[in-house]
Design a protein around this motif. Structure first.
Motif, short mmCIF file in Angstrom:
data_model
loop_
_atom_site.label_atom_id
_atom_site.label_comp_id
_atom_site.label_asym_id
_atom_site.label_seq_id
_atom_site.Cartn_x
_atom_site.Cartn_y
_atom_site.Cartn_z
N ALA A 55 21.27 61.82 -25.37
CA ALA A 55 19.93 62.31 -25.04
C ALA A 55 19.68 62.23 -23.54
O ALA A 55 19.06 63.13 -22.95
CB ALA A 55 18.87 61.52 -25.80
N ASP A 56 20.17 61.15 -22.92
CA ASP A 56 20.03 61.03 -21.47
C ASP A 56 20.75 62.17 -20.76
O ASP A 56 20.26 62.72 -19.76
CB ASP A 56 20.58 59.68 -20.99
N ALA A 57 21.93 62.52 -21.28
CA ALA A 57 22.69 63.61 -20.68
C ALA A 57 21.94 64.93 -20.82
O ALA A 57 21.90 65.73 -19.88
CB ALA A 57 24.07 63.71 -21.33
N ARG A 58 21.33 65.16 -21.98
CA ARG A 58 20.55 66.39 -22.17
C ARG A 58 19.33 66.41 -21.27
O ARG A 58 18.96 67.44 -20.71
CB ARG A 58 20.13 66.53 -23.63
N ARG A 59 18.68 65.25 -21.10
CA ARG A 59 17.51 65.18 -20.24
C ARG A 59 17.90 65.41 -18.78
O ARG A 59 17.18 66.09 -18.04
CB ARG A 59 16.84 63.81 -20.40
N ALA A 60 19.05 64.86 -18.38
CA ALA A 60 19.52 65.09 -17.01
C ALA A 60 19.81 66.57 -16.79
O ALA A 60 19.51 67.13 -15.73
CB ALA A 60 20.77 64.26 -16.74
N ASP A 61 20.35 67.23 -17.81
CA ASP A 61 20.63 68.66 -17.70
C ASP A 61 19.33 69.45 -17.61
O ASP A 61 19.21 70.40 -16.85
CB ASP A 61 21.44 69.12 -18.91
N ARG A 62 18.33 69.03 -18.38
CA ARG A 62 17.04 69.73 -18.38
C ARG A 62 16.30 69.53 -17.05
O ARG A 62 15.66 70.47 -16.54
CB ARG A 62 16.17 69.20 -19.53
N LEU A 121 19.73 65.79 -8.92
CA LEU A 121 21.05 66.26 -9.30
C LEU A 121 21.53 65.49 -10.52
O LEU A 121 21.29 64.28 -10.64
CB LEU A 121 22.05 66.07 -8.16
N ASP A 122 22.21 66.19 -11.43
CA ASP A 122 22.84 65.45 -12.52
C ASP A 122 24.03 64.67 -11.98
O ASP A 122 24.43 64.82 -10.82
CB ASP A 122 23.24 66.39 -13.66
N ALA A 123 24.59 63.80 -12.81
CA ALA A 123 25.62 62.88 -12.34
C ALA A 123 26.84 63.62 -11.80
O ALA A 123 27.41 63.24 -10.77
CB ALA A 123 26.03 61.94 -13.48
N GLU A 124 27.25 64.68 -12.49
CA GLU A 124 28.43 65.41 -12.05
C GLU A 124 28.21 66.07 -10.70
O GLU A 124 29.06 65.97 -9.80
CB GLU A 124 28.79 66.48 -13.08
N THR A 125 27.05 66.72 -10.53
CA THR A 125 26.77 67.40 -9.27
C THR A 125 26.59 66.39 -8.14
O THR A 125 27.00 66.64 -7.00
CB THR A 125 25.51 68.27 -9.39
N ALA A 126 25.98 65.25 -8.46
CA ALA A 126 25.84 64.19 -7.45
C ALA A 126 27.22 63.73 -6.97
O ALA A 126 27.43 63.50 -5.77
CB ALA A 126 25.05 63.02 -8.02
N GLY A 127 28.15 63.61 -7.91
CA GLY A 127 29.50 63.22 -7.52
C GLY A 127 30.18 64.26 -6.65
O GLY A 127 30.86 63.92 -5.67
N LEU A 128 29.97 65.55 -7.00
CA LEU A 128 30.55 66.62 -6.20
C LEU A 128 29.97 66.63 -4.79
O LEU A 128 30.70 66.81 -3.80
CB LEU A 128 30.29 67.97 -6.88
N LEU A 129 28.65 66.42 -4.68
CA LEU A 129 28.02 66.43 -3.36
C LEU A 129 28.57 65.31 -2.50
O LEU A 129 28.91 65.51 -1.33
CB LEU A 129 26.50 66.32 -3.51
N ASP A 183 30.61 63.08 2.02
CA ASP A 183 30.91 61.72 2.49
C ASP A 183 32.04 61.70 3.52
O ASP A 183 31.94 61.00 4.55
CB ASP A 183 31.24 60.80 1.31
N PRO A 184 33.15 62.45 3.30
CA PRO A 184 34.22 62.42 4.32
C PRO A 184 33.78 62.97 5.67
O PRO A 184 34.41 62.67 6.70
CB PRO A 184 35.32 63.30 3.70
N LEU A 185 32.73 63.79 5.67
CA LEU A 185 32.26 64.40 6.92
C LEU A 185 31.06 63.67 7.51
O LEU A 185 30.53 64.09 8.54
CB LEU A 185 31.87 65.87 6.66
#
Length: 417
Positions: free
Chosen positions: A178-185, A205-213, A218-220
Motif C-alpha cells: 500500500a505504501d508503494a501504491r501511495r508513493a506512486d499516486r 519523488l518515489d524511491a526509485e526515481t530518488a535513487g536515479l536522481l 551525486d557524482p557531479l
C-alpha cells in the motif's frame, strides 16, 4: 444549504470583527478549539460536495480535463492539493470508512488524520477482511485524539498487532504494498516561475526515481577543488544542469511537437552580434546577453521576423502540418495550451486550425492556436469559439449554457509578466 452556509459565513465574519484582546485566556483557548472543530466540519462538507460534483462529471462538462484541474482553477489550489481533495472525498465515500467520515464530520479528527485512517483501513481490509478493518478504523479514530498525522501513520503500520495479531505479518506485507501504491499516486514535480524569471522546483519523488536522481547528480555534486566556494545546494543545482545538458545532447529524447529536443531563444540578431541585448527562452524566461551568445556558440541560428509589438509574423508555409519555423512561432506566442485554465506546456500540445483546414483555413500563425490533446478534442466539439484578440493572442468564447453573457476568456498561466 447555500442559505445556511451564507448564515454561517456571516457568523464567522462577526467573530472576525470581535475584539479578541478582551477575552480571557480560558475563553481564547475555548474559541480556538471551537474554530478548529468548525474548520474540520467544513472540510467534511467540502469533501461531500467535491464527491458529488465529481460523480456528476461537472468538471468535464465545463471544459476541464478532470475534477482535479477544475478545482485548481475554481478554488485557486495547487494540483497536488486538489488531487488530495478528490482522493479523500472518494475514500470517505467508501462504506469501509464510515467511522472516519463521521469523525471528520463531528470535527474530532483532521483531514490529514482521515487520510491516514482511510489509507490504513484500505490496506487492512485487503489483508484481513471487513471485520478486522472495522475494528482497526475504530482504534485509529481513537488514536487520532492523541497523535498528529505523522505519528498516527507511523503507528498505523503495526495496527494489526493490536487488532489481529494472528495476521499481522501478512498484513505488514500488504501495508508495504500500500505504501508503494501511495508513493506512486503522490509522485509529482512542480515547476513554478518566480517573478525574477527563475524557476522553483518542488515535489515528491518515489524511491526509485530518488535513487536515479542521486545516482545522476551525486557524482557531479562534489567540490571541484580547494578553490570551489559553491555551497552544497549550488553544487547540486549545477549538477542537475549538467545532467540536463547531457540528456539534450544525446539526441535520444523523444520528439516534441514534431521537433527534436531543443532550446529556443528569441533575440535581435544585430544586437546579439554586438553583445548588446538580452534574449528570451520560449518558456518566457530572460537570459543575459552573455548567456545568449554562449548558447549561440553551439546552436543553429533560426531567424524569425517579429512585428512591432513583438508578435511573430506569419511564416506563410503552404502546408497542413504546423511544423518547423511556424511551430516555433506558435510556441513563442502561446507558450503552452491556450485554453483558459490549462497549464500544459508546448511539448504536450498540438497546433489547432482555428478555421479548419478542410474548410479552407490556411496553415498560418493567424489561423493557429496551441491546444493540449484534451482541449484539442474539446474544442473540436464546436461549443467553444476561438479567435485571436487585437493583440494577436488567443481568445476563447464559452458556450451560452456555461456563460449566458459569453464573456471571452484567456489563459493566464503562460503570461510572461
Amino acid at each position: 444549504m447555500v442559505e445556511e452556509l451564507a448564515q454561517a459565513d456571516e457568523a464567522v465574519s462577526a467573530c472576525l470583527d470581535a475584539a479578541v484582546w478582551s477575552l480571557g485566556e480560558q475563553d481564547l483557548v475555548a474559541a480556538l478549539d471551537a474554530a478548529h472543530r468548525l474548520a474540520q466540519r467544513l472540510v467534511a462538507l467540502q469533501l461531500t460536495l467535491v464527491r458529488e460534483l465529481d460523480g456528476r462529471g461537472t468538471a468535464r462538462a465545463q471544459g476541464a480535463s478532470g475534477t482535479t484541474v477544475w478545482l485548481r482553477e475554481r478554488l485557486r489550489l495547487t494540483i497536488p492539493a486538489a488531487r488530495r481533495l478528490v482522493d479523500l472525498a472518494a475514500a470517505l465515500d467508501d462504506g469501509r470508512n464510515d467511522g472516519a467520515r463521521r469523525a471528520l464530520a463531528d470535527g474530532v479528527i483532521t483531514a490529514e488524520q482521515a487520510r491516514v485512517i482511510t489509507d490504513t483501513v484500505t490496506a487492512v481490509h485487503s489483508a484481513a477482511g471487513a471485520a478486522v478493518a472495522d475494528k482497526a478504523a475504530g482504534v485509529l479514530v481513537e488514536w487520532a485524539g492523541q497523535f498528529d498525522p505523522t505519528l498516527l501513520r507511523r503507528m498505523s503500520t503495526r495496527i494489526l498487532d493490536h487488532v489481529a495479531p494472528d495476521v499481522a505479518d501478512a498484513a505488514a506485507k500488504a501495508a508495504l504494498d500500500a505504501d508503494a501504491r501511495r508513493a506512486d499516486r503522490d509522485r509529482h514535480l512542480t515547476v513554478s516561475e518566480q517573478t525574477d524569471g527563475r524557476l522553483r522546483l518542488a515535489g515528491t519523488l518515489d524511491a526509485e526515481t530518488a535513487g536515479l536522481l542521486r545516482a545522476a547528480i551525486d557524482p557531479l555534486s562534489g567540490p571541484t577543488g580547494p578553490d570551489d566556494t559553491r555551497t552544497p545546494g549550488q553544487r547540486r543545482h549545477d549538477a542537475l544542469a549538467d545532467v540536463c545538458r547531457l540528456a539534450v545532447r544525446t539526441g535520444d529524447l523523444p520528439a516534441s511537437g514534431r521537433e527534436h529536443a531543443q532550446i529556443v531563444v528569441t533575440t535581435d540578431y544585430d544586437a546579439l552580434s554586438q553583445q548588446l541585448d538580452a534574449g528570451t527562452l520560449d518558456t518566457g524566461l530572460a537570459l543575459t546577453p552573455q548567456t545568449v551568445r554562449r548558447l549561440a556558440c553551439d546552436a543553429a541560428i533560426l531567424p524569425a521576423v517579429l512585428g512591432g509589438n513583438g508578435q511573430p509574423l506569419d511564416v506563410g508555409r503552404q502546408r497542413r502540418l504546423v511544423t518547423g519555423p511556424l511551430r516555433r512561432a506558435l510556441v513563442l506566442r502561446d507558450r503552452g495550451c491556450a485554453f483558459p485554465g490549462c497549464d500544459r506546456p508546448p511539448r504536450w500540445c498540438d497546433a489547432h486550425h482555428i478555421r479548419h483546414w478542410v474548410d479552407g483555413g490556411p496553415t498560418s500563425l493567424a489561423n493557429a492556436v496551441l491546444l493540449c490533446g484534451y482541449h484539442h478534442r474539446h474544442v473540436h466539439k464546436g461549443e467553444w469559439t476561438v479567435r485571436l484578440g487585437s493583440d494577436g493572442a488567443p481568445v476563447f468564447v464559452p458556450p451560452a449554457w456555461l456563460d449566458p453573457d459569453q464573456i471571452p476568456r484567456r489563459n493566464h498561466y503562460h503570461r510572461r509578466c
